[in-house]
Write a protein that holds these residues in place. Sequence first.
Motif, short mmCIF file in Angstrom:
data_model
loop_
_atom_site.label_atom_id
_atom_site.label_comp_id
_atom_site.label_asym_id
_atom_site.label_seq_id
_atom_site.Cartn_x
_atom_site.Cartn_y
_atom_site.Cartn_z
N UNK A 32 0.85 -1.20 0.00
CA UNK A 32 0.00 0.00 0.00
C UNK A 32 0.89 1.25 0.00
N UNK A 33 0.61 2.18 -0.90
CA UNK A 33 1.40 3.39 -1.01
C UNK A 33 1.10 4.35 0.14
N UNK A 34 2.15 4.85 0.80
CA UNK A 34 1.97 5.76 1.93
C UNK A 34 1.94 7.22 1.49
N UNK A 35 2.57 7.52 0.34
CA UNK A 35 2.68 8.92 -0.06
C UNK A 35 2.45 9.06 -1.56
N UNK A 36 1.60 10.00 -1.98
CA UNK A 36 0.76 10.83 -1.11
C UNK A 36 -0.24 9.98 -0.33
N UNK A 37 -0.65 10.44 0.84
CA UNK A 37 -1.52 9.62 1.69
C UNK A 37 -2.95 9.56 1.15
N UNK A 38 -3.68 8.55 1.61
CA UNK A 38 -5.11 8.48 1.34
C UNK A 38 -5.78 9.64 2.06
N UNK A 39 -6.53 10.48 1.34
CA UNK A 39 -7.16 11.65 2.00
C UNK A 39 -7.99 11.28 3.22
N UNK A 58 3.18 14.82 8.96
CA UNK A 58 3.58 13.60 9.67
C UNK A 58 3.56 12.40 8.73
N UNK A 59 2.63 12.40 7.77
CA UNK A 59 2.56 11.27 6.84
C UNK A 59 3.81 11.20 5.97
N UNK A 60 4.37 12.36 5.60
CA UNK A 60 5.61 12.35 4.82
C UNK A 60 6.78 11.86 5.67
N UNK A 61 6.83 12.28 6.93
CA UNK A 61 7.89 11.81 7.82
C UNK A 61 7.84 10.28 7.93
N UNK A 62 6.63 9.73 8.09
CA UNK A 62 6.49 8.27 8.19
C UNK A 62 6.91 7.60 6.90
N UNK A 63 6.60 8.20 5.75
CA UNK A 63 7.01 7.63 4.47
C UNK A 63 8.53 7.65 4.33
N UNK A 64 9.18 8.70 4.85
CA UNK A 64 10.64 8.76 4.83
C UNK A 64 11.23 7.65 5.70
N UNK A 65 10.66 7.50 6.91
CA UNK A 65 11.15 6.46 7.82
C UNK A 65 11.00 5.07 7.21
N UNK A 66 9.89 4.86 6.49
CA UNK A 66 9.62 3.55 5.89
C UNK A 66 10.46 3.31 4.64
N UNK A 67 11.15 4.34 4.16
CA UNK A 67 11.97 4.19 2.97
C UNK A 67 11.21 4.33 1.68
N UNK A 68 9.92 4.67 1.75
CA UNK A 68 9.14 4.81 0.54
C UNK A 68 9.48 6.10 -0.20
N UNK A 69 9.77 7.13 0.55
CA UNK A 69 10.24 8.39 -0.01
C UNK A 69 11.69 8.56 0.43
N UNK A 70 12.54 8.87 -0.50
CA UNK A 70 13.96 8.90 -0.21
C UNK A 70 14.56 10.28 -0.39
N UNK A 71 15.71 10.46 0.21
CA UNK A 71 16.41 11.73 0.10
C UNK A 71 16.65 12.07 -1.37
N UNK A 72 16.30 13.29 -1.75
CA UNK A 72 16.46 13.73 -3.13
C UNK A 72 15.22 13.60 -3.97
#
Length: 462
Positions: A1-8, A21-35
């Motif tokens: 399930x995709x975390x970002x962008x979040x389900x409205x 906070x949802x973006x921070x969680x996506x970063x922690x999960x590795x779904x969104x990466x630096x850059x």
Amino acid sequence: MTMWPPDPSTLKRPVYRSLAESLIEAIKAGEVRQGDRLPTHRDLAETLGISVQTVSRAYEELDRQGAIAGMVGRGTFVRASASDTRTPWHRIGDGDEVVDFSMLTPVTGDIHEKRLKATLAEMATDVTPDVLFSFRPRATLSTHAETALDWLKRCGLEISRAQVLPTNGNTSAMTVALMTAADPGDLVVCEDLTHHTLKALCTYLSLDLAGLETDAEGIVPDAFEEACRARPVRALFVMPSGLNPKAATMGRRRREALVEIARRHNVTIVEDDAWGPIQPRKPAPIASLAPERTFYFTSFTKSLLPGLRYGWLVVPETLVSATANRHMVTNWMATPLMAEIGTRWLKDGTAYELLEWQKATLERRNRIAAETLKDLDVTSSPNGLHVWLSLPERWNEDAFVAHARNEGVAVAAGSSFTIDLTARPNGIRICLGCSSEANMVRGLEVIARLVRNQPEPALLTM
């Protein structure tokens, strides 16, 4: 399930914070990466069915946290990695009605404002040209270091002025000490739960960092000995006087045991005593037991006033020159105006007046915390700025932090301080320096109620 962008449908009020906070969680999960490039404000607003203003506010919050960065003409990009976003505080905004137990600060009151305003008014008429105009006022800084000797004596140290290096608070002192104590590639060891910036600092300095087993007094000597035998250890970073997240205070015999091991294996010690003389009857600093190999630092930031970023690094005599050079290339010098305020407070007695006020206030707040959290698994230190609460097994640490935040209370997750990110201490740090005693009591009552009550099943797996 995709975390970002979040389900409205998953966004909660206030929506901007939930989105951030949802973006921070996506970063922690590795779904969104630096850059990674983020959607424009308008595109994300259309995707989620929210206003552009809400997206803008979320991005502003993420920018303040250092998680994203906007580049003119190119867009907005993720700047932080998962470890960068794991901070113990919650960056409470001015409009939030939250009891903030997450930020470690001393208690402040009207007395601090009055004393600071009086000192600033006095300085407006008689501050010396050395403080105002000299690029590197050696004579003035020498006076500042000399005046600090009595304060350091109250911390348990009898030293010469030459060993005292005025700094811009504890962070700069810790950086300079580690730069002098170890070279890139060297191994530094510390408590398994330690200062929340130490891991990042060692990474930036290319130092290897390992956590050691601890008990109720802090580092276990056998664990230190074993680490030294397995691989050369260059430095031991230690918080022996209640400052560590679990509020453990190391007894004199334990300190002596660590010193004996450090001497046999030629290990330099870096001692964090940020609270200084706040705690009564604490054992002598490690720096007094092994002055030839111990860097010791303290400041006014945690003991008197958060904005007074002025302190001292006490240096082994043989390393004074090397340390001064490293301080010069990283900080140049302690900010003269800050040093002047601190020096005046030491000379006219304001520092000692505020110290006694702080000690009495923290003693009272610790009694209140002990009473409110009685029968729970809590550790603390005399006059400490925080207490540690071990959570029962039925509570997941992250779930508890999130649930407390929903109840209007911000606390620091224990995992924010761990060296091994796979280790879960399952506890929280509760700082006692929040704005008012009434707010503190209200927040502690919320925490006590949450711990004692069975959590909702969904919270167990958050």
